[in-house]
Design a protein around this motif. Structure first.
Motif, PDB file in Angstrom:
ATOM      1  N   SER A  90       1.110  -1.172  -0.091  1.00 52.36           N
ATOM      2  CA  SER A  90      -0.204  -0.225  -0.053  1.00 52.36           C
ATOM      3  C   SER A  90       0.906   1.279  -0.146  1.00 52.36           C
ATOM      4  N   GLY A  91       0.240   2.355  -0.243  1.00 53.03           N
ATOM      5  CA  GLY A  91       1.123   3.827  -0.120  1.00 53.03           C
ATOM      6  C   GLY A  91       1.399   4.138  -1.483  1.00 53.03           C
ATOM      7  N   GLY A  92       1.143   3.566  -2.507  1.00 56.42           N
ATOM      8  CA  GLY A  92       1.358   4.228  -3.749  1.00 56.42           C
ATOM      9  C   GLY A  92       0.396   5.209  -4.268  1.00 56.42           C
ATOM     10  N   GLY A  93       0.653   5.988  -5.235  1.00 58.72           N
ATOM     11  CA  GLY A  93      -0.114   6.991  -5.542  1.00 58.72           C
ATOM     12  C   GLY A  93       0.440   8.181  -6.663  1.00 58.72           C
ATOM     13  N   VAL A 147       4.903   0.063 -11.095  1.00 60.78           N
ATOM     14  CA  VAL A 147       4.482  -0.782 -10.145  1.00 60.78           C
ATOM     15  C   VAL A 147       5.347  -1.099  -9.064  1.00 60.78           C
ATOM     16  N   TYR A 148       5.279  -1.182  -7.810  1.00 63.48           N
ATOM     17  CA  TYR A 148       6.392  -1.416  -6.937  1.00 63.48           C
ATOM     18  C   TYR A 148       5.910  -2.700  -6.001  1.00 63.48           C
ATOM     19  N   ARG A 193      10.635  -3.192  -8.694  1.00 61.52           N
ATOM     20  CA  ARG A 193       9.667  -2.379  -9.576  1.00 61.52           C
ATOM     21  C   ARG A 193       9.615  -2.612 -10.784  1.00 61.52           C
ATOM     22  N   GLN A 194       8.436  -2.332 -11.565  1.00 58.01           N
ATOM     23  CA  GLN A 194       8.258  -2.795 -12.936  1.00 58.01           C
ATOM     24  C   GLN A 194       7.665  -1.461 -13.577  1.00 58.01           C
ATOM     25  N   ALA A 195       8.376  -0.884 -14.693  1.00 60.86           N
ATOM     26  CA  ALA A 195       7.795   0.204 -15.440  1.00 60.86           C
ATOM     27  C   ALA A 195       7.050  -0.387 -16.500  1.00 60.86           C
ATOM     28  N   GLY A 234       1.679  -5.584  -5.764  1.00 64.03           N
ATOM     29  CA  GLY A 234       1.828  -4.347  -6.110  1.00 64.03           C
ATOM     30  C   GLY A 234       1.263  -3.122  -5.906  1.00 64.03           C
ATOM     31  N   THR A 235       1.861  -2.103  -5.892  1.00 65.26           N
ATOM     32  CA  THR A 235       1.373  -0.753  -5.706  1.00 65.26           C
ATOM     33  C   THR A 235       1.796   0.373  -6.747  1.00 65.26           C
ATOM     34  N   GLN A 236       0.867   1.121  -7.139  1.00 62.87           N
ATOM     35  CA  GLN A 236       1.393   2.065  -8.564  1.00 62.87           C
ATOM     36  C   GLN A 236       1.818   3.228  -7.817  1.00 62.87           C
TER      37      GLN A 236
END
Length: 123
Positions: free
Chosen positions: A7-10, A93-94, A38-40, A116-118
């Motif tokens: 959690s915590g992405g944004g 995405v982490y 991470r994956q871009a 994952g979180t974006q």
């Protein structure tokens, strides 16, 4: 078995900060070394940072050293990734992951993965 939930992405502006969290299930959290990857879009999943089971040792990809800090709270079964001075190239995405292998920078050494979180960084 370990279940991981990030959690915590944004969406943040370049230069901003974020703290990602990864909540782990199970009583054996401290037995696992943990990593962030991470994956871009259009790219392979890459190593970002890792931390040993009791948090004594940490490892970072050269591209994030000095801006990313990995930490863990074994009492709370939680892994963190503090990110400062975000750049557009950090957009990805982490994922957090768990392993008992000593080869912490190798993606294929990790046994358990979160969904994952974006993280999106605008310029």
């Amino acid at each position: 078995q370990v279940q991981l939930v990030e959690s915590g992405g944004g969406l943040v502006q370049a230069g901003g900060s974020l703290r990602l969290s990864c909540a782990a299930s199970g009583r054996t959290f401290s037995s696992y070394s943990m990593g962030w990857f991470r994956q871009a879009p259009g790219k392979e999943r890459e190593f970002v940072a890792a931390i040993s089971g009791i948090g004594v040792s940490t490892y970072y990809a050269s591209s994030v050293k000095g801006r990313f800090t990995i930490s863990r709270d074994n009492a709370e079964n939680t892994l963190y990734l503090q990110i400062i001075n975000l750049k557009p190239e950090d957009t990805a995405v982490y994922y957090c992951a768990a392993t008992m292998s000593p080869r912490l920078i190798r993606r294929d050494e990790y046994d358990y993965w979160g969904q994952g979180t974006q993280v999106t960084v605008s310029s």
